[in-house]
Design a protein around this motif. Structure first.
Motif, PDB file in Angstrom:
ATOM      1  N   PHE A  52     -12.831  14.698  31.775  1.00  0.00           N
ATOM      2  CA  PHE A  52     -12.226  15.467  30.689  1.00  0.00           C
ATOM      3  C   PHE A  52     -12.856  16.847  30.574  1.00  0.00           C
ATOM      4  N   LYS A  53     -12.030  17.772  30.126  1.00  0.00           N
ATOM      5  CA  LYS A  53     -12.498  19.137  29.855  1.00  0.00           C
ATOM      6  C   LYS A  53     -12.294  19.373  28.359  1.00  0.00           C
ATOM      7  N   VAL A  54     -13.334  19.810  27.677  1.00  0.00           N
ATOM      8  CA  VAL A  54     -13.255  20.023  26.232  1.00  0.00           C
ATOM      9  C   VAL A  54     -12.406  21.256  25.956  1.00  0.00           C
ATOM     10  N   VAL A  55     -11.431  21.088  25.052  1.00  0.00           N
ATOM     11  CA  VAL A  55     -10.548  22.201  24.695  1.00  0.00           C
ATOM     12  C   VAL A  55     -10.925  22.652  23.285  1.00  0.00           C
ATOM     13  N   ASN A  56     -11.299  23.918  23.146  1.00  0.00           N
ATOM     14  CA  ASN A  56     -11.653  24.461  21.840  1.00  0.00           C
ATOM     15  C   ASN A  56     -10.402  24.996  21.155  1.00  0.00           C
ATOM     16  N   THR A  57     -10.144  24.526  19.920  1.00  0.00           N
ATOM     17  CA  THR A  57      -8.960  24.962  19.186  1.00  0.00           C
ATOM     18  C   THR A  57      -9.387  25.513  17.840  1.00  0.00           C
ATOM     19  N   GLY A  58      -8.641  26.447  17.334  1.00  0.00           N
ATOM     20  CA  GLY A  58      -8.925  27.024  16.025  1.00  0.00           C
ATOM     21  C   GLY A  58      -9.911  28.172  16.104  1.00  0.00           C
ATOM     22  N   LYS A  59     -10.127  28.796  14.956  1.00  0.00           N
ATOM     23  CA  LYS A  59     -11.023  29.959  14.909  1.00  0.00           C
ATOM     24  C   LYS A  59     -12.486  29.533  15.010  1.00  0.00           C
ATOM     25  N   LYS A  60     -12.842  28.491  14.268  1.00  0.00           N
ATOM     26  CA  LYS A  60     -14.230  28.013  14.318  1.00  0.00           C
ATOM     27  C   LYS A  60     -14.344  27.016  15.471  1.00  0.00           C
ATOM     28  N   THR A  61     -14.476  27.544  16.682  1.00  0.00           N
ATOM     29  CA  THR A  61     -14.390  26.704  17.883  1.00  0.00           C
ATOM     30  C   THR A  61     -15.525  25.690  17.984  1.00  0.00           C
ATOM     31  N   HIS A  62     -16.688  26.025  17.442  1.00  0.00           N
ATOM     32  CA  HIS A  62     -17.810  25.100  17.556  1.00  0.00           C
ATOM     33  C   HIS A  62     -17.595  23.843  16.712  1.00  0.00           C
ATOM     34  N   LYS A  63     -16.683  23.906  15.730  1.00  0.00           N
ATOM     35  CA  LYS A  63     -16.385  22.747  14.907  1.00  0.00           C
ATOM     36  C   LYS A  63     -15.158  21.983  15.417  1.00  0.00           C
ATOM     37  N   LYS A  64     -14.196  22.703  15.985  1.00  0.00           N
ATOM     38  CA  LYS A  64     -12.944  22.057  16.392  1.00  0.00           C
ATOM     39  C   LYS A  64     -12.860  21.931  17.910  1.00  0.00           C
ATOM     40  N   ASP A  67       9.951   7.338  29.991  1.00  0.00           N
ATOM     41  CA  ASP A  67      10.254   7.334  28.563  1.00  0.00           C
ATOM     42  C   ASP A  67       9.097   7.868  27.723  1.00  0.00           C
ATOM     43  N   PHE A  68       8.197   8.638  28.335  1.00  0.00           N
ATOM     44  CA  PHE A  68       7.039   9.164  27.614  1.00  0.00           C
ATOM     45  C   PHE A  68       7.455  10.320  26.705  1.00  0.00           C
ATOM     46  N   THR A  69       7.026  10.269  25.457  1.00  0.00           N
ATOM     47  CA  THR A  69       7.281  11.373  24.522  1.00  0.00           C
ATOM     48  C   THR A  69       5.931  11.881  24.033  1.00  0.00           C
ATOM     49  N   ARG A  70       5.740  13.188  24.130  1.00  0.00           N
ATOM     50  CA  ARG A  70       4.464  13.781  23.731  1.00  0.00           C
ATOM     51  C   ARG A  70       4.301  13.728  22.220  1.00  0.00           C
ATOM     52  N   ARG A  71       3.068  13.599  21.803  1.00  0.00           N
ATOM     53  CA  ARG A  71       2.770  13.687  20.378  1.00  0.00           C
ATOM     54  C   ARG A  71       2.831  15.140  19.946  1.00  0.00           C
ATOM     55  N   ASN A  72       2.832  15.319  18.653  1.00  0.00           N
ATOM     56  CA  ASN A  72       2.755  16.666  18.103  1.00  0.00           C
ATOM     57  C   ASN A  72       1.462  17.309  18.609  1.00  0.00           C
ATOM     58  N   PRO A  73       1.527  18.526  19.214  1.00  0.00           N
ATOM     59  CA  PRO A  73       0.310  19.150  19.761  1.00  0.00           C
ATOM     60  C   PRO A  73      -0.844  19.239  18.767  1.00  0.00           C
ATOM     61  N   LYS A  74      -0.515  19.258  17.477  1.00  0.00           N
ATOM     62  CA  LYS A  74      -1.562  19.333  16.456  1.00  0.00           C
ATOM     63  C   LYS A  74      -2.418  18.063  16.456  1.00  0.00           C
ATOM     64  N   PHE A  75      -1.773  16.909  16.743  1.00  0.00           N
ATOM     65  CA  PHE A  75      -2.473  15.632  16.686  1.00  0.00           C
ATOM     66  C   PHE A  75      -2.809  15.077  18.060  1.00  0.00           C
ATOM     67  N   GLU A  76      -2.467  15.791  19.113  1.00  0.00           N
ATOM     68  CA  GLU A  76      -2.682  15.268  20.467  1.00  0.00           C
ATOM     69  C   GLU A  76      -4.159  15.361  20.847  1.00  0.00           C
ATOM     70  N   ARG A  77      -4.756  14.220  21.200  1.00  0.00           N
ATOM     71  CA  ARG A  77      -6.182  14.212  21.554  1.00  0.00           C
ATOM     72  C   ARG A  77      -6.369  14.434  23.046  1.00  0.00           C
ATOM     73  N   PHE A  78      -5.581  13.738  23.870  1.00  0.00           N
ATOM     74  CA  PHE A  78      -5.684  13.850  25.321  1.00  0.00           C
ATOM     75  C   PHE A  78      -4.481  14.626  25.852  1.00  0.00           C
ATOM     76  N   ILE A  79      -4.761  15.725  26.541  1.00  0.00           N
ATOM     77  CA  ILE A  79      -3.702  16.583  27.084  1.00  0.00           C
ATOM     78  C   ILE A  79      -3.571  16.287  28.573  1.00  0.00           C
ATOM     79  N   ARG A  80      -2.355  15.907  29.003  1.00  0.00           N
ATOM     80  CA  ARG A  80      -2.109  15.625  30.419  1.00  0.00           C
ATOM     81  C   ARG A  80      -1.239  16.741  30.996  1.00  0.00           C
TER      82      ARG A  80
END
Length: 261
Positions: free
Chosen positions: A133-145, A160-173
């Protein structure tokens, strides 16, 4: 339809949530944890009542398991024509014979696992989560998110795979790392055919990698073998078989596998 059955009416009209089965499975998996928490937190008379209820449930469960594991079950012997005639009052009697329980045979068929095959690669080197896995930093305060993980290995994702909402997606493929076909070699026939992948049965590195469909060396995948024209002993066409990946897909750019016969 009665007025109080509005949930059933809504389900018939609009269907269920896309993740309904997954939520149901997780709820059932949590039941044992909730029961344990309840047993530890209850006090007094309610604790006694709950302990009695759990005791009765465990007795029933043990009885059910013992009934499943019984090897010998009495059954009636097949009626064979006897040389000496029997009187009328003995005709309806049958001799009891010990036969293996049918339930155990059904249970063995149901729990068909990839581990029972003699796999080409019995020992597989493990992969750490830092490498996978590669850690993805999201948001302005990257050290927290920094709770998202991007998978850096090839993966298989179903139709039949449907992606989750990107806001709630933990694992990105990533789309560029997805594979749909594999070059499968039949060890007895000595033929290599490109077959579509149906699913990932087991990734020996980690159960999480199996759920995410990660394709690494040693992974057992299910492939569609209808093109090969394989037939069982009873004459039925074999549609799917297991195959083990023998190469490292992220280095080669292809998935090479050996069919488990």
């Amino acid at each position: 339809m009665p007025q109080n059955e509005y949930i059933e009416r809504f389900q018939k009209t609009h269907g269920r949530r896309l993740d309904h089965e997954e939520r149901t499975r997780k709820r059932e998996a949590r039941e044992s944890h909730l029961a344990s928490q309840k047993a530890q937190s209850l006090r007094g008379f309610r604790a006694k009542q709950y302990a009695q209820k759990r005791h009765a449930e465990k007795i029933q469960m043990k009885k059910r398991i013992r009934a499943q594991e019984e090897k010998n079950v009495k059954s009636a012997a097949p009626a064979e024509p006897s040389s000496t005639p029997l009187p009328n009052y003995l005709l309806d009697r049958s001799q009891a014979t010990n036969a293996k329980a049918l339930s155990s045979a059904i249970k063995d068929k149901r729990t068909e696992k990839a581990a029972k095959f003699s796999v080409p690669l019995p020992k597989v080197k493990g992969i750490s989560e830092e490498e996978m896995f590669k850690v993805v930093n999201t948001g302005k305060k990257t050290h927290k998110k920094s709770w998202k993980r991007m998978i850096t290995k090839p993966t298989f994702v179903g139709q039949d795979f449907t992606r989750r909402n990107p806001k709630f997606e933990r694992f990105i493929r990533p789309m560029g790392l997805r594979y749909k076909k594999a070059n499968v070699t039949h060890p007895e026939l000595g033929v290599t055919v490109q077959l579509p992948i149906l699913g990932v049965k087991k990734n020996p590195q980690n159960p999480l990698y199996t759920q995410l469909g990660v394709l690494t060396k040693g992974t057992v995948v299910e492939v569609n073998v209808s093109e090969l024209g394989l037939v069982t002993t009873s004459g039925k066409v074999v549609w799917a078989k297991y195959a083990q990946i023998t190469n490292t897909p992220e280095l080669d750019g292809t998935v090479n596998a050996v069919l488990l016969v």
